[in-house]
Design an enzyme around this catalytic site. Structure first.
Site, mmCIF file in Angstrom:
data_model
loop_
_atom_site.group_PDB
_atom_site.id
_atom_site.type_symbol
_atom_site.label_atom_id
_atom_site.label_comp_id
_atom_site.label_asym_id
_atom_site.label_seq_id
_atom_site.Cartn_x
_atom_site.Cartn_y
_atom_site.Cartn_z
ATOM 1 N N SER A 21 11.325 6.768 1.162
ATOM 2 C CA SER A 21 10.861 5.381 1.154
ATOM 3 C C SER A 21 10.001 5.135 2.387
ATOM 4 O O SER A 21 9.479 6.084 2.968
ATOM 5 C CB SER A 21 12.068 4.431 1.097
ATOM 6 O OG SER A 21 11.643 3.127 0.806
ATOM 7 N N ASN A 22 9.850 3.884 2.776
ATOM 8 C CA ASN A 22 9.032 3.524 3.940
ATOM 9 C C ASN A 22 9.608 2.253 4.563
ATOM 10 O O ASN A 22 10.484 1.625 3.970
ATOM 11 C CB ASN A 22 7.568 3.361 3.505
ATOM 12 C CG ASN A 22 7.440 2.272 2.467
ATOM 13 O OD1 ASN A 22 7.680 1.104 2.738
ATOM 14 N ND2 ASN A 22 7.083 2.648 1.239
ATOM 15 N N PRO A 23 9.131 1.857 5.745
ATOM 16 C CA PRO A 23 9.794 0.753 6.461
ATOM 17 C C PRO A 23 9.411 -0.652 5.995
ATOM 18 O O PRO A 23 9.769 -1.628 6.676
ATOM 19 C CB PRO A 23 9.349 0.941 7.916
ATOM 20 C CG PRO A 23 8.452 2.105 7.950
ATOM 21 C CD PRO A 23 8.087 2.484 6.563
#
Ligand code: CTP
Length: 208
Positions: A21-23
């Site tokens: 995923s990503n932030p």
């Protein structure tokens, strides 16, 4: 006026306990959804996993993966007048998703990835007269040239250029500093400010 907004990250599962995923926090997309509701629009928010409260007055559809987000967006696209893709979509997913938790001793140390669909690019191909399509460009370098290229390649009307290299803005933060670029080559630079206030200003420009 019908407004369709995507927000937050996507999750691409490796097995039941691990994902890529990503932030992205979803804050900008949720702020845009609230600003659209406040302007009296019919709002659908397609959201990846976030810790945020659903915006009152909007229909919210929760998704996890890029492919789920693509399905939700393309189902509602034809009816929408304004479409804003602020989600941080994972560009890749693991080639296989294991049903069982992989045991650490047996895990391969290399992950095989395949490309996810570019949701915005596909929406750009389907865009009809009267629809306004808006994207975001998350960049750590060459912000404006990269944003202009995405605006053109994805057939957008507007793009929000977002520098995600600074700690005090962008991902996770309540604040951001952005530029809004149009296909007619207009450029508007906004001061560093709260995402809520930026969202209202973006809406003022998109729907005068
Ligand atoms: N986007 C999308 N589907 C993807 C990737 C991105 O719809 N698989 C959308 C994002 O929601 C955003 C725009 O495309 O509105 C640009 O996303 P960004 O992450 O900045 O760029 P990418 O197109 O993924 O290109 P790169 O990672 O090479 O910068």
């Amino acid at each position: 006026m019908n407004c369709l907004i995507s927000a937050g990250p996507t999750r691409e599962w490796i097995d039941p306990v691990r994902f890529l995923s990503n932030p992205s926090s979803g804050k900008m997309g949720y702020a845009l959804a609230r600003a659209a509701v406040d302007r009296g629009m019919q709002v659908t928010l397609v959201s990846g996993p976030t810790a945020l409260k659903a915006p009152a007055g909007a229909e919210v559809l929760f998704v996890e993966t890029a492919r789920e987000m693509q399905e939700a967006m393309s189902q509602r696209f034809a009816k929408a007048d304004l479409i804003i893709m602020s989600a941080a979509v994972s560009d890749h997913r693991p080639e296989t998703r294991s049903k069982q938790k992989q045991k650490k001793e047996q895990m391969r140390m290399t992950l095989d990835l395949v490309a996810n669909p570019d949701i915005l690019m596909e929406l750009g191909k389907q865009k009809k007269n009267g629809q306004t399509l808006v994207g975001f460009a998350a960049e750590t370098e060459n912000l404006l040239p990269n944003a202009r290229r995405k605006l053109r390649e994805k057939n957008l009307d507007w793009i929000v250029a977002n520098d995600v290299s600074e700690k005090d803005r962008g991902f996770q933060s309540d604040f951001n500093k952005i530029s809004l670029l149009s296909k007619e080559q207009n450029e508007m630079d906004f001061e560093y400010q709260e995402k809520n206030s930026l969202a209202r200003k973006i809406m003022d420009i998109l729907c005068p």
